[in-house]
Design a protein around this motif. Sequence first.
Motif, PDB file in Angstrom:
ATOM      1  N   ALA A   1      52.070  50.262  27.949  1.00  0.00           N
ATOM      2  CA  ALA A   1      52.195  48.869  28.381  1.00  0.00           C
ATOM      3  C   ALA A   1      53.599  48.398  28.042  1.00  0.00           C
ATOM      4  N   HIS A   2      54.214  47.627  28.916  1.00  0.00           N
ATOM      5  CA  HIS A   2      55.606  47.237  28.683  1.00  0.00           C
ATOM      6  C   HIS A   2      55.713  45.849  28.056  1.00  0.00           C
ATOM      7  N   LEU A   3      56.742  45.693  27.236  1.00  0.00           N
ATOM      8  CA  LEU A   3      56.974  44.466  26.490  1.00  0.00           C
ATOM      9  C   LEU A   3      57.876  43.489  27.229  1.00  0.00           C
ATOM     10  N   ASP A   4      58.703  43.972  28.155  1.00  0.00           N
ATOM     11  CA  ASP A   4      59.663  43.103  28.825  1.00  0.00           C
ATOM     12  C   ASP A   4      59.025  42.350  29.979  1.00  0.00           C
ATOM     13  N   VAL A   5      59.683  41.269  30.370  1.00  0.00           N
ATOM     14  CA  VAL A   5      59.219  40.451  31.490  1.00  0.00           C
ATOM     15  C   VAL A   5      60.404  40.147  32.410  1.00  0.00           C
ATOM     16  N   VAL A   6      60.102  39.743  33.631  1.00  0.00           N
ATOM     17  CA  VAL A   6      61.168  39.326  34.547  1.00  0.00           C
ATOM     18  C   VAL A   6      61.636  37.927  34.170  1.00  0.00           C
TER      19      VAL A   6
ATOM     20  N   GLY B   1      47.852  52.765  32.637  1.00  0.00           N
ATOM     21  CA  GLY B   1      48.849  51.715  32.507  1.00  0.00           C
ATOM     22  C   GLY B   1      48.479  50.546  33.391  1.00  0.00           C
ATOM     23  N   GLU B   2      49.484  49.805  33.826  1.00  0.00           N
ATOM     24  CA  GLU B   2      49.211  48.548  34.521  1.00  0.00           C
ATOM     25  C   GLU B   2      48.742  48.731  35.958  1.00  0.00           C
ATOM     26  N   SER B   3      48.164  47.642  36.461  1.00  0.00           N
ATOM     27  CA  SER B   3      47.794  47.512  37.884  1.00  0.00           C
ATOM     28  C   SER B   3      46.585  48.346  38.281  1.00  0.00           C
ATOM     29  N   GLY B   4      45.432  47.928  37.827  1.00  0.00           N
ATOM     30  CA  GLY B   4      44.185  48.558  38.239  1.00  0.00           C
ATOM     31  C   GLY B   4      43.057  48.167  37.307  1.00  0.00           C
ATOM     32  N   GLY B   5      41.844  48.189  37.833  1.00  0.00           N
ATOM     33  CA  GLY B   5      40.672  47.918  37.012  1.00  0.00           C
ATOM     34  C   GLY B   5      40.312  46.453  36.898  1.00  0.00           C
ATOM     35  N   ALA B   6      40.987  45.569  37.638  1.00  0.00           N
ATOM     36  CA  ALA B   6      40.671  44.142  37.592  1.00  0.00           C
ATOM     37  C   ALA B   6      39.731  43.775  38.728  1.00  0.00           C
ATOM     38  N   ALA B   7      38.830  42.846  38.440  1.00  0.00           N
ATOM     39  CA  ALA B   7      37.828  42.453  39.431  1.00  0.00           C
ATOM     40  C   ALA B   7      38.441  41.662  40.574  1.00  0.00           C
ATOM     41  N   THR B   8      38.094  42.053  41.787  1.00  0.00           N
ATOM     42  CA  THR B   8      38.422  41.288  42.987  1.00  0.00           C
ATOM     43  C   THR B   8      37.102  40.950  43.664  1.00  0.00           C
ATOM     44  N   ILE B   9      36.757  39.691  43.724  1.00  0.00           N
ATOM     45  CA  ILE B   9      35.459  39.281  44.271  1.00  0.00           C
ATOM     46  C   ILE B   9      35.617  38.966  45.755  1.00  0.00           C
TER      47      ILE B   9
ATOM     48  N   SER C   1      50.241  37.879  32.843  1.00  0.00           N
ATOM     49  CA  SER C   1      49.534  38.892  33.627  1.00  0.00           C
ATOM     50  C   SER C   1      50.417  40.076  33.986  1.00  0.00           C
ATOM     51  N   ASP C   2      51.649  40.125  33.451  1.00  0.00           N
ATOM     52  CA  ASP C   2      52.548  41.263  33.707  1.00  0.00           C
ATOM     53  C   ASP C   2      53.521  41.433  32.539  1.00  0.00           C
ATOM     54  N   MET C   3      53.161  42.198  31.477  1.00  0.00           N
ATOM     55  CA  MET C   3      51.812  42.642  31.254  1.00  0.00           C
ATOM     56  C   MET C   3      51.423  42.487  29.792  1.00  0.00           C
ATOM     57  N   LYS C   4      51.721  41.297  29.263  1.00  0.00           N
ATOM     58  CA  LYS C   4      51.365  41.062  27.868  1.00  0.00           C
ATOM     59  C   LYS C   4      49.860  40.902  27.688  1.00  0.00           C
ATOM     60  N   ASP C   5      49.142  40.736  28.799  1.00  0.00           N
ATOM     61  CA  ASP C   5      47.681  40.791  28.724  1.00  0.00           C
ATOM     62  C   ASP C   5      47.212  42.169  28.280  1.00  0.00           C
TER      63      ASP C   5
ATOM     64  N   VAL D   1      52.498  36.246  38.992  1.00  0.00           N
ATOM     65  CA  VAL D   1      53.249  37.438  38.601  1.00  0.00           C
ATOM     66  C   VAL D   1      54.604  37.439  39.302  1.00  0.00           C
ATOM     67  N   HIS D   2      55.687  37.518  38.540  1.00  0.00           N
ATOM     68  CA  HIS D   2      57.062  37.469  39.029  1.00  0.00           C
ATOM     69  C   HIS D   2      57.365  36.149  39.733  1.00  0.00           C
TER      70      HIS D   2
END
Length: 468
Positions: A107-112, A201-209, A139-143, A442-443
């Motif tokens: 998981a990355h610590l930096d942000v845009v 790592g990031e971007s996957g596994g989140a619920a989309t209803i 949500s990118d990606m300190k969560d 995000v961004h």
Amino acid sequence: MSYELHKRNANHLRLLGKVLFLQKNHHEETPVKQDVAALCAQLIRFDTTNFGEGNSRGEAEAARFIHGLLRGAGYEPLLLGPDDKRSSVVVRVPGADRNLPGLLVHAHLDVVPAEPEQWSFDPFAGTIKDGYVYGRGASDMKDMVAMTLATLLDWAASGTKPRRDIVVAFVADEEDKGDYGALWLVKDHPELFIGVEAAIGESGGAATILTGQDGAPVNLYPVAVGERGTLHIRVRATGTSGHGSRPVEPNAVKLLISALDRVGNYRWPLTLTPIVRAYIERTTAALGFAADLTGEDGVRAAIEAMGTAGTVAGVTVRCSSTPTVLRAGYKVNVIPGVAEADIDIRALPGTVEETLATIDVLLGEGISREFLSYQPPTSSSTQSHWFAEMAAALTRHDPAAVVVPYCMGGGTDAKAFAPLGISCYGFSPMGADPEERSAAGVHGIDERVPVASLISGQLILEDFLAAV
């Protein structure tokens, strides 16, 4: 030091002291569970803005904070980086069976960068209200950083040991090239990843209803099993310099503009890779539609039927080429002899050579190109037990979960770890918010993540890491 910076540093020290006290003084029979939302908010208060081209701030301070928490919990983390301003933290949690292949969590610590004047609140205040954690990186990606860190601290408090070695990397510089983060770790410290077979790592596994054809809700959980390759190139047109009042040929600016027009407006052919095909077919099936993917019209109709889930499909059925930076000239009445541009190219798995050949044709004569950076596409198996365990963890949390593989349109640090022979997946789980809140910004502006999704996500992640 400004008052605001002094106040934030004081808050960091108070939280660190509180967490270490709780770790030391909890009752063994009722270990203290981490407040993942509060932890996420605290991480947001570290301004870890990455401006690119080696210019950033705050990553080292955030890394030292995490390093201190892990050391206080009894782990043996490493704090390392190419210089004292660009730090990452890596820790290996020994498993019960050291013979099993290991798993990497990154998981990355930096942000845009954030533009405060466009936000409704301080991007780095780390505010919790109205069921959200607000701030740049929420949500990118300190969560995911917070969920992973909370899991490790909970394990230390309860004495939990995973089945296999879990290597955790909290890294710098993902929002640029990774030269000071994941790429540097892989190049200078590959020994840290010995025995690791897979990574999440990031971007996957989140619920989309979504809403099915019968009106019933469909709980879709996409898991990334691939990424388009990143090909950043610089192109250069050369011509004859001269006085602006006396047109000359060849004109470098005109050559470059014509080339960029061809590259930027080229419609890349439809390319359904196995991952993208599976994503569309399984999602439309869950929605109750019979997708016909035999032609452009059928693919377009299927993507439209997918609703919000069709966004990523629309991006990944083709390669892309986008001019992003222009450089030419220094004075209005002087014709420059050189004009340059940077182009962001994304290539689907299996298409890199063909993509570059097409680019060369589109650029035409008089234009040269060179790579600024190149990271090939990634692709991992959906038939692995890793993917099966991710799906199982999501289904245990949500029995109605429909887990589907997908290909990312952009890229992550997975591209740095994949050359080590590691199968990389995008799995940063988030459950659905009961009041239909969703992550946003995000961004962009007013970035936020639902507290309920953070809490459920941490439970899913902990469940997966303990069971895998």
